[in-house]
Design an enzyme around this catalytic site. Structure first.
Site, PDB file in Angstrom:
ATOM      1  N   SER A  74       0.947  -1.265  -0.004  1.00  0.00           N
ATOM      2  CA  SER A  74      -0.133  -0.152  -0.110  1.00  0.00           C
ATOM      3  C   SER A  74       0.775   1.151  -0.057  1.00  0.00           C
ATOM      4  CB  SER A  74      -0.833   0.021   1.159  1.00  0.00           C
ATOM      5  OG  SER A  74      -0.194   0.409   2.427  1.00  0.00           O
ATOM      6  N   LYS A 118       1.063   4.651   6.798  1.00  0.00           N
ATOM      7  CA  LYS A 118       0.480   5.713   5.511  1.00  0.00           C
ATOM      8  C   LYS A 118       1.140   7.005   5.869  1.00  0.00           C
ATOM      9  CE  LYS A 118      -2.690   2.480   4.985  1.00  0.00           C
ATOM     10  NZ  LYS A 118      -2.495   1.333   4.012  1.00  0.00           N
TER      11      LYS A 118
END
Ligand code: ZN
Length: 439
Positions: A74, A118
């Site tokens: 991701s 993230k």
């Protein structure tokens, strides 16, 4: 967790302090250390070592720095699956996470061992909205280029989303696959769920280094490729339309509330019955060949008819490709079959999205239209100012839309379908591009 921390540090302090006091008292009383004193001092030393080991093994990884392994894709292209990172857990005790920091957090709370890595995009109190691939913070476009691909899913941020006092909006760099604040299951991340900042990649060794500097390096490389004038010029070519239009809508420009169909159906030759998307692609491919022969680099937005790429996405592909100019190829149509000729469409200086590109776009349009008409003999209908074209308004580079001729005029339609004409069309357009770049 916090309570545990205090307990431990207290314990350590006590262990260090008590013996020290005893020691100084002993010194005052006698000059030669007794056997009892030597034993005490040995025990003291041992306790210091134990304390250090406790700090290194327990306290450091828990509260200061810890190794973390990236699980999944991701965060590509910044981080790869199985990269080993060091996470700084201390800084956020003294300062707040900053925009673009790469953070490690527990989306489902600390009692759950799943952690995510993230990038911070939105800060507490800010209003975030994602429209297509563009991120707005408090109504302004956020300039960033961490995304690996264009974003197609905006989730809960498709409408303006106001972040709470201690909430952060995070995105994975690999925005097509990342499960992040856009999705309700994760949502905005509260401060207490943030474990620390990923600061250093320690494995693989050939990528060893701080994450921040690697991000900067990538950006510097991007800039230098833009500025590099010795390199071949890059032309992005979009063959307008596609085999099936897409009537769902998108904003006509960044931040606009006016929406238009993603891809209109396009015209069809009255005599040849050839649809516009086909002739557009056919000429676009010839233009590519011609430009490559002349030393240009070419980026084709599409090379097949059976695609589904919106006008906005086409512009974004052109923007991201590093192209110097964006050429949109179309054929015209009119209710009146007698109308014929070619024109070039460009944005006005008043265009709120691309007004700054107007002068260069005009120059590009003028040169291309002139040499196109000269080479093909197709009549020029001149330049046309257009501020309502989605594919133009989303461009970040000088842009023109060439209407090659009228498919609704039987003569012009038949003429444009000929291979020999199409070769002239491509050569004419390339001549104009040469002139634009002073070649
Ligand atoms: Zn068209």
């Amino acid at each position: 967790m916090m309570e545990q921390n205090q307990d431990q540090t207290n314990e350590v302090e006590q262990e260090e302090n008590c013996p020290v006091e005893e020691n100084t008292q002993d010194k005052d009383n006698t000059k030669k250390p007794s056997r009892a004193q030597r034993i005490r001092s040995a025990i003291f030393e041992l306790l210091v070592y134990v304390a250090i080991i406790v700090v290194c093994v327990m306290v450091v990884p828990r509260y200061v720095i810890q190794r973390t392994i990236v699980d999944g894709t991701s965060m590509e292209a910044t981080l790869q699956d199985q990269d080993n990172l060091l996470v700084d857990k201390l800084s956020y005790r003294f300062s707040d996470p900053k925009r673009f920091d790469v953070i490690v957090f527990y989306p489902y709370g600390r009692e759950n061992e799943d952690y995510y890595i993230k990038r911070v995009i939105g800060l507490p109190g800010e209003t975030i909205q994602i429209v297509g691939d563009t991120i707005y913070i408090d109504g302004k476009v956020l300039k960033e280029s961490y995304g690996k691909d264009a974003m197609t899913e905006s989730g809960i941020a498709s409408e303006p989303l106001k972040l709470g006092k201690d909430e952060y909006f995070v995105l994975g760099d690999n925005r097509e696959v990342s499960e992040d604040s856009r999705y309700e299951e994760v949502g905005p991340v509260s401060r207490d769920k943030i474990e620390g900042r990923a600061v250093l990649r320690i494995y693989p060794l050939n990528k060893f280094g701080t994450l921040r500097s690697q991000g900067n390096k990538a950006k510097a490389a991007e800039r230098s490729s833009d500025a590099d004038t010795d390199d071949a010029k890059v032309v992005a070519i979009d063959a307008g339309h596609q085999s099936r239009g897409n009537s769902s809508t998108e904003p006509v420009g960044p931040g606009s509330s006016v929406r238009k169909a993603k891809v209109a159906g396009g015209a069809t030759g009255v005599s040849s019955h050839v649809p516009e998307y086909k002739i557009n692609l056919s000429v676009a491919k010839k233009l590519r060949k011609e430009l490559e022969l002349r030393g240009y680099k070419v980026v084709m937005i599409r090379t097949k008819n059976n695609v589904n790429i919106s006008n906005k996405q086409r512009a974004q592909i052109a923007n991201k490709s590093g192209a110097d100019i964006y050429v949109r190829i179309h054929a015209d149509s009119s209710a009146s079959s007698s109308v014929r000729g070619a024109s070039a469409l460009y944005p006005s200086t008043k265009n709120r999205y691309v007004g700054k590109l107007s002068a260069k776009s005009k120059k590009l349009s003028q040169y291309m239209l002139n040499s196109y008409c000269k080479k093909t003999g197709i009549r020029s209908r001149g330049l046309s100012l257009r501020d309502d074209l989605t594919g133009t308004n989303w461009s970040k580079i000088p842009v023109t839309l060439i209407e090659m001729g009228f498919l609704s005029n039987p003569t012009e339609d038949r003429y444009m379908q000929k291979k020999s004409t199409q070769n002239k069309m491509a050569k004419g357009m390339a001549d104009g591009i040469d002139k634009y770049f002073n070649r």
